[in-house]
Write a protein that holds these residues in place. Structure first.
Motif, short mmCIF file in Angstrom:
data_model
loop_
_atom_site.label_atom_id
_atom_site.label_comp_id
_atom_site.label_asym_id
_atom_site.label_seq_id
_atom_site.Cartn_x
_atom_site.Cartn_y
_atom_site.Cartn_z
N ALA A 102 0.84 -1.36 -0.14
CA ALA A 102 0.01 -0.01 0.01
C ALA A 102 0.86 1.21 0.22
O ALA A 102 2.17 1.25 0.63
N LYS A 103 0.42 2.29 -0.67
CA LYS A 103 1.07 3.57 -0.54
C LYS A 103 1.52 4.07 0.45
O LYS A 103 0.82 4.05 1.52
N PHE A 149 1.92 -3.61 3.97
CA PHE A 149 3.35 -3.06 4.13
C PHE A 149 3.38 -1.81 3.34
O PHE A 149 3.07 -1.83 1.94
N PRO A 150 4.37 -0.82 3.40
CA PRO A 150 4.22 0.45 2.75
C PRO A 150 5.07 0.23 1.40
O PRO A 150 6.28 -0.40 1.40
N ILE A 151 4.78 1.40 0.69
CA ILE A 151 5.76 1.45 -0.65
C ILE A 151 5.84 2.85 -0.94
O ILE A 151 4.42 3.49 -0.96
N ASN A 152 7.11 3.49 -1.17
CA ASN A 152 7.08 4.89 -1.58
C ASN A 152 6.91 4.91 -3.12
O ASN A 152 7.55 4.34 -3.82
N GLY A 177 6.51 6.50 -7.03
CA GLY A 177 7.47 7.29 -7.75
C GLY A 177 8.90 7.28 -7.63
O GLY A 177 9.60 8.15 -8.17
N GLN A 178 9.37 6.37 -6.86
CA GLN A 178 10.84 6.00 -6.77
C GLN A 178 10.99 4.59 -6.44
O GLN A 178 9.96 3.79 -5.95
N SER A 179 12.36 3.98 -6.72
CA SER A 179 12.69 2.84 -6.42
C SER A 179 12.63 2.49 -4.86
O SER A 179 13.68 3.16 -4.08
N ASP A 180 11.72 1.87 -4.21
CA ASP A 180 11.84 1.54 -2.85
C ASP A 180 12.19 0.15 -2.66
O ASP A 180 11.58 -0.82 -2.68
N ARG A 181 13.59 0.20 -2.19
CA ARG A 181 14.38 -1.07 -2.13
C ARG A 181 13.70 -2.09 -0.89
O ARG A 181 13.64 -3.38 -1.00
N LYS A 182 13.33 -1.29 0.00
CA LYS A 182 13.07 -1.82 1.41
C LYS A 182 11.51 -2.55 1.15
O LYS A 182 11.13 -3.82 1.47
N ALA A 183 10.73 -1.95 0.43
CA ALA A 183 9.44 -2.65 0.13
C ALA A 183 9.78 -3.93 -0.91
O ALA A 183 8.88 -4.77 -0.79
N MET A 184 10.70 -3.82 -1.73
CA MET A 184 10.90 -4.54 -2.87
C MET A 184 11.44 -6.11 -1.94
O MET A 184 10.96 -7.12 -2.25
N GLY A 227 7.77 -2.65 -11.03
CA GLY A 227 7.92 -3.52 -9.60
C GLY A 227 7.44 -4.86 -9.68
O GLY A 227 7.86 -5.62 -9.24
N VAL A 228 6.05 -4.78 -10.45
CA VAL A 228 5.43 -6.05 -10.33
C VAL A 228 6.19 -7.17 -11.00
O VAL A 228 6.22 -8.44 -10.75
N GLY A 229 6.71 -6.83 -12.22
CA GLY A 229 7.48 -7.72 -13.22
C GLY A 229 8.76 -8.16 -12.23
O GLY A 229 9.11 -9.25 -12.56
#
Length: 195
Positions: free
Chosen positions: A60-61, A80-83, A85-92, A125-127
């Motif tokens: 979720a945003k 869990f959060p994702i930022n 408009g940017q590469s959010d490595r923690k979310a990935m 990111g989904v890919g």
């Protein structure tokens, strides 16, 4: 907490919308699942998550985790959060870890709601998740519009096979396109049946 939320959401949708669920059996019962849905309304996450037995960990945003009430509720529901408009490595990393642990990770590849209801381009990111995990990739279509006491359909498709893309070392963008095509196919197929 998640199962209580499922119960409450299920009863909410049964009371106010005539929800019809298709393809629940397409969701594997015992392995990681990347559940990819279109996004037409803010009610999509509870709808997608409330009619299947397994717990879904939604991405979720990050802004939702700062809202007064939601910041306490959303983590308890497994999100869990994702930022954006940017590469959010923690979310990935979090998403991949959950998939490898056999969880269901729910994503809305468009990244935001489609005001027109038409499927928009998906984010890479989904890919990335699809190519880097061995999770089943299940496309999902929410078919509205949401109108009180009118029918809303939710369709869970058969898992997509992207083995060839993995062998070809395809880009995340290419994998995302394949997933979006899977979602579009569900939308098109449902509209054909309705006409």
């Amino acid at each position: 907490m998640f199962h209580l939320g499922q119960f409450l959401a299920r009863n909410f949708f049964r009371l106010f919308y005539r929800v019809k669920v298709h393809g629940k059996d397409n969701i594997p019962k015992d392995k990681g699942v990347l559940l990819c849905s279109n996004h037409i309304h803010y009610l999509d996450p509870p709808l997608v998550g409330s009619f299947i037995k397994r717990e879904i960990r939604f991405m979720a945003k990050a802004e939702l985790f700062e809202a007064p009430i939601l910041k306490h509720l959303i983590p308890k529901l497994g999100a869990f959060p994702i930022n954006r408009g940017q590469s959010d490595r923690k979310a990935m990393r979090t998403g991949l870890k959950l998939l490898k642990e056999g969880e269901i990770v729910g994503v809305f590849p468009e990244g935001t709601r489609s005001k027109s209801g038409q499927l928009k381009e998906g984010l890479a990111g989904v890919g990335f998740f699809a190519l880097r995990s061995n999770a089943a990739i299940v496309p999902c279509a929410v078919i509205g519009p949401y109108r009180l006491f009118k029918t809303v359909h939710i369709v869970y498709g058969e898992p997509l096979n992207i083995d060839q893309l993995k062998e070809e070392k395809a880009s995340p963008e290419t994998a995302t396109k394949a997933i979006m095509q899977g979602i579009q196919h569900l939308l098109d197929d449902h509209h054909k049946k309705m006409n």
